[in-house]
Motif scaffolding. Structure first.
Motif, short mmCIF file in Angstrom:
data_model
loop_
_atom_site.label_atom_id
_atom_site.label_comp_id
_atom_site.label_asym_id
_atom_site.label_seq_id
_atom_site.Cartn_x
_atom_site.Cartn_y
_atom_site.Cartn_z
N HIS A 109 0.86 -0.72 -0.05
CA HIS A 109 -0.05 -0.29 0.16
C HIS A 109 0.62 0.91 0.27
O HIS A 109 1.84 1.58 0.81
CB HIS A 109 -0.89 -0.15 1.34
CG HIS A 109 -1.43 -1.09 1.41
ND1 HIS A 109 -2.91 -1.29 0.54
CD2 HIS A 109 -1.39 -2.31 1.91
CE1 HIS A 109 -3.90 -2.48 1.05
NE2 HIS A 109 -3.20 -3.35 1.59
N ARG A 110 0.35 2.08 -1.34
CA ARG A 110 1.86 3.31 -1.13
C ARG A 110 1.42 4.46 0.01
O ARG A 110 0.05 4.78 0.08
CB ARG A 110 1.49 3.86 -2.46
CG ARG A 110 2.11 5.23 -3.15
CD ARG A 110 1.90 5.48 -4.16
NE ARG A 110 2.80 4.20 -5.48
CZ ARG A 110 3.89 4.08 -5.32
NH1 ARG A 110 4.61 4.56 -5.13
NH2 ARG A 110 3.76 3.01 -6.72
N PRO A 111 2.42 4.75 0.85
CA PRO A 111 2.23 5.65 1.21
C PRO A 111 1.18 7.06 1.19
O PRO A 111 1.24 7.21 -0.45
CB PRO A 111 3.28 6.07 2.42
CG PRO A 111 4.13 4.60 1.93
CD PRO A 111 3.86 4.83 0.32
N ARG A 112 0.64 7.74 1.55
CA ARG A 112 0.38 9.31 0.66
C ARG A 112 1.08 10.06 1.25
O ARG A 112 2.26 10.51 1.68
CB ARG A 112 -1.00 9.41 1.93
CG ARG A 112 -0.20 9.93 3.48
CD ARG A 112 -2.50 9.91 4.10
NE ARG A 112 -1.94 10.87 5.65
CZ ARG A 112 -1.16 11.86 5.83
NH1 ARG A 112 -1.14 13.24 5.16
NH2 ARG A 112 -1.18 11.91 7.33
N ASP A 113 0.68 11.32 0.59
CA ASP A 113 2.46 12.46 0.10
C ASP A 113 1.85 12.60 0.75
O ASP A 113 0.39 13.54 1.04
CB ASP A 113 1.86 13.34 -1.40
CG ASP A 113 2.02 12.56 -2.44
OD1 ASP A 113 3.15 11.16 -2.66
OD2 ASP A 113 1.79 12.56 -3.53
N ARG A 114 2.86 13.37 1.50
CA ARG A 114 2.74 14.71 2.91
C ARG A 114 3.31 15.83 2.36
O ARG A 114 4.86 15.63 1.81
CB ARG A 114 3.22 14.35 3.99
CG ARG A 114 2.20 13.34 4.70
CD ARG A 114 2.77 12.40 6.31
NE ARG A 114 2.69 13.82 7.22
CZ ARG A 114 3.05 13.81 7.97
NH1 ARG A 114 3.53 12.61 8.63
NH2 ARG A 114 3.06 14.46 9.03
N THR A 135 1.69 -1.58 5.17
CA THR A 135 2.70 -0.99 3.91
C THR A 135 3.37 -1.79 3.55
O THR A 135 3.54 -1.77 2.43
CB THR A 135 3.55 0.35 5.00
OG1 THR A 135 3.32 1.27 5.06
CG2 THR A 135 4.54 0.91 3.51
N SER A 179 1.91 2.95 7.49
CA SER A 179 0.74 2.21 8.20
C SER A 179 1.13 0.35 8.84
O SER A 179 2.44 0.49 7.65
CB SER A 179 0.04 2.30 7.51
OG SER A 179 0.18 2.04 6.57
#
Length: 470
Positions: A449-454, A470, A467
C-alpha cells in the motif's frame, strides 16, 4: 493489486497456538486440512475392505504376488504420469488423477456386484492408489506454498491426514460386518469425489504472501519419455531423496520383521506358562495395543511437537532425528534383544516416522521446480519406496537361509543401514539448504500500500510513520 491480509483472523490466532501463522493463512490450513482428511479417510476405507476381498477366496500367498504386480505396474505408470503432467495444468492434473481413480472404483463396484472375483486386481489397485494419491496431494501442497510458509503450515495440514488414518480403520472395521464391502466402497467414492472441489478451494485460499514464489517454479527440464525416473537419476538432490526413502523403508520393514519374531516368541512363552488364550488371540491383542499406542503418540507428536521441532532445528535438522533414533534404538537391541525394550524402541520409531519424518520428507520438496515436485516426488514415493521393500525382503532371506541370523544380527544390520541413512540424510539436508538459499528467501520488502503524499515545510519539526500494512 491482490489483497494482502494484514490482520490475524480469529482462526489465525487460534492456530497460532500450534505454529506461527501470517494473516490469512488459517483459511488455507483448513482447506488443505479438509482435503487431506477426506483423502485419507477414503483411502483407509478402501484399504480396510481389500483384505477380505482378496483372502476370502484366496491364500495369503496371493498377497506376495500382488505386491510384485504393484511394483511392476508402477514402473509403467510413472512415465505415463509424467506425460500427463507435461500436457495438463497442475490443478487439472490433480483433479484428473482423482477422477481416474473414481472411474476405476465405479468399475470395481459394478463388477463386484455382478459376482466377478475382483480381489486380486482390487488389492493391486489399492497399492497403486495409496502411493499416487498421497504423492499427488503433497506435490500439490508443495507447489502452493513458498518454502517459509510450507515449513510452518505442513505440520498442521498433516494433522488432517493423521486423523484420517486414526478414524477410518476403526470406523470401517465396525461397519464392515453390518453394511458389507459394497456400501463402504460407495462411501469411499463419495469422499474421494469431495476432494475434487477441494483442489480449487485450497489453491485459492493461500494468501499472496504465502504462495510459491516465481523462483520456485522455474522451468527446469521435465523427465522426458521416462518421466520422473529420468529426473531422479539425473538430479543429485532427487537421487539422494530417493536413497533416503529406500533406506527409511528398508530399516522400518526390517524392524517390523524383528518385532513380529519377538511377538511370536512372546505368545509361545505365554502359552507355555499356562495362558488360556490361543496364539492368534495373543498376537492380535498385542498388535491392537501396539497400534493404539503408536497412533495416539503420532497424533500427540503431530499436534504439539512437530511444528516446534521444525521451527527449532529447521527441516535440515529434523530429517536427522529418525535415523539417529534408529541408531540408538537398534544399537540397544544388539546387546539387549529383549521383547519389552524392542517394543518401546519400535513404538518410538514408528510414531516419529508417522509424524515428524512424514512431515519433514514432504517439506523437502518445497524449494524444487514444478516438474521435480510432481514427477520426481511421485516416482520416489511410488517406485523407489517399493525398491526398499525388495531390499528388505532380500536381506531377510539371505540372513535367515545363508547365515542363520538371529535378532541381534538383524538389529546390527539395521544399525549399519541407519548409519548410511544418517549420512544420506545429512547430504539431503545440505542440498535442501542450498536450494533454499538459491531461492533468495531474504527478498526485499514489497510495497503493498503506497503511503500518502505529505507536504513538510522546511525548518518545522514533524512526526512520520508508515502504516502497518505498507
Amino acid at each position: 493489486m491482490e489483497h494482502w491480509p494484514t490482520r490475524l483472523t480469529t482462526l489465525d490466532r487460534f492456530l497460532n497456538r500450534f505454529t506461527r501463522l501470517r494473516p490469512g493463512e488459517g483459511g488455507s490450513v483448513i482447506a488443505f486440512f479438509t482435503y487431506a482428511l477426506l483423502m485419507m479417510v477414503s483411502y483407509y476405507i478402501l484399504k480396510t475392505i481389500r483384505e477380505p476381498l482378496l483372502l476370502t477366496d484366496s491364500s495369503a500367498e496371493m498377497k506376495s504376488y500382488a505386491y510384485a504386480a504393484t511394483a511392476l505396474i508402477l514402473l509403467f505408470l510413472v512415465p505415463l504420469y509424467g506425460w500427463a503432467f507435461r500436457h495438463t495444468g497442475k490443478q487439472q492434473l490433480t483433479r484428473y488423477v482423482s477422477l481416474f481413480f473414481l472411474v476405476n472404483l465405479a468399475a470395481f463396484y459394478l463388477l463386484g456386484r455382478a459376482g466377478v472375483d475382483i480381489g486380486f486386481a482390487y488389492y493391486v489397485w489399492v497399492g497403486i492408489f495409496s502411493v499416487l494419491i498421497t504423492a499427488q496431494f503433497w506435490a500439490f501442497a508443495a507447489d502452493s506454498f513458498n518454502v517459509k510458509s510450507g515449513k510452518r503450515l505442513f505440520p498442521l495440514i498433516m494433522i488432517g491426514a493423521t486423523l484420517g488414518g486414526l478414524v477410518a480403520p476403526w470406523m470401517s472395521g465396525a461397519l464392515f460386518p453390518t453394511v458389507g464391502p459394497w456400501l463402504l466402497l460407495l462411501a469411499a467414492m463419495a469422499l474421494l469425489a469431495l476432494t475434487i472441489p477441494c483442489v480449487g478451494w485450497a489453491r485459492a485460499s493461500v494468501p499472496p504472501g504465502s504462495r510459491a514464489l516465481h523462483a520456485e517454479q522455474n522451468d527446469k527440464p521435465d523427465g522426458g519419455a521416462l518421466g520422473g525416473i529420468t529426473l531422479v537419476l539425473t538430479d543429485r538432490y532427487l537421487f539422494m531423496l530417493a536413497m533416503l526413502i529406500v533406506l527409511l523403508n528398508w530399516v522400518n520393514t526390517t524392524g517390523e520383521y524383528i518385532l513380529a519374531e519377538l511377538v511370536i516368541r512372546y505368545a509361545d512363552a505365554a502359552i507355555a506358562a499356562g495362558s488360556e488364550l490361543a496364539r492368534s488371540d495373543l498376537i492380535a491383542a498385542f498388535y491392537g495395543n501396539f497400534f493404539f499406542i503408536v497412533n495416539l503418540l503420532t497424533l500427540l507428536f503431530q499436534v504439539f511437537l512437530v511444528a516446534r521441532v521444525i521451527r527449532w532445528i529447521g527441516v535440515r535438522g529434523a530429517v536427522l532425528v529418525l535415523p539417529l533414533l534408529a541408531i540408538l534404538g537398534y544399537g540397544w537391541v544388539v546387546f539387549i534383544p529383549g521383547f519389552s525394550l524392542f517394543r518401546l524402541v519400535k513404538i518410538m520409531e514408528t510414531s516419529t516416522d508417522y509424524s515428524l519424518m512424514n512431515t519433514t520428507r514432504h517439506a523437502l520438496y518445497l524449494p524444487l521446480s514444478a516438474a521435480q515436485k510432481y514427477e520426481g516426488k511421485t516416482t520416489i514415493e511410488a517406485f523407489f519406496w517399493r525398491f526398499g521393500d525388495l531390499g528388505q525382503a532380500g536381506m531377510i532371506y539371505i540372513g535367515l537361509n545363508w547365515f542363520q541370523f538371529g535378532i541381534s544380527q538383524f538389529a546390527l544390520l539395521n544399525v549399519v543401514l541407519s548409519l548410511v541413512w544418517l549420512a544420506v540424510a545429512w547430504q539431503v539436508g545440505k542440498g535442501y539448504h542450498v536450494k533454499q538459499e538459491e531461492l533468495g528467501e531474504n527478498l526485499p520488502p514489497r510495497l503493498h500500500h503506497r503511503p500518502r503524499d505529505r507536504f513538510l515545510p522546511p525548518g518545522e519539526a514533524f512526526d512520520f510513520a508508515l502504516s502497518g500494512n505498507t
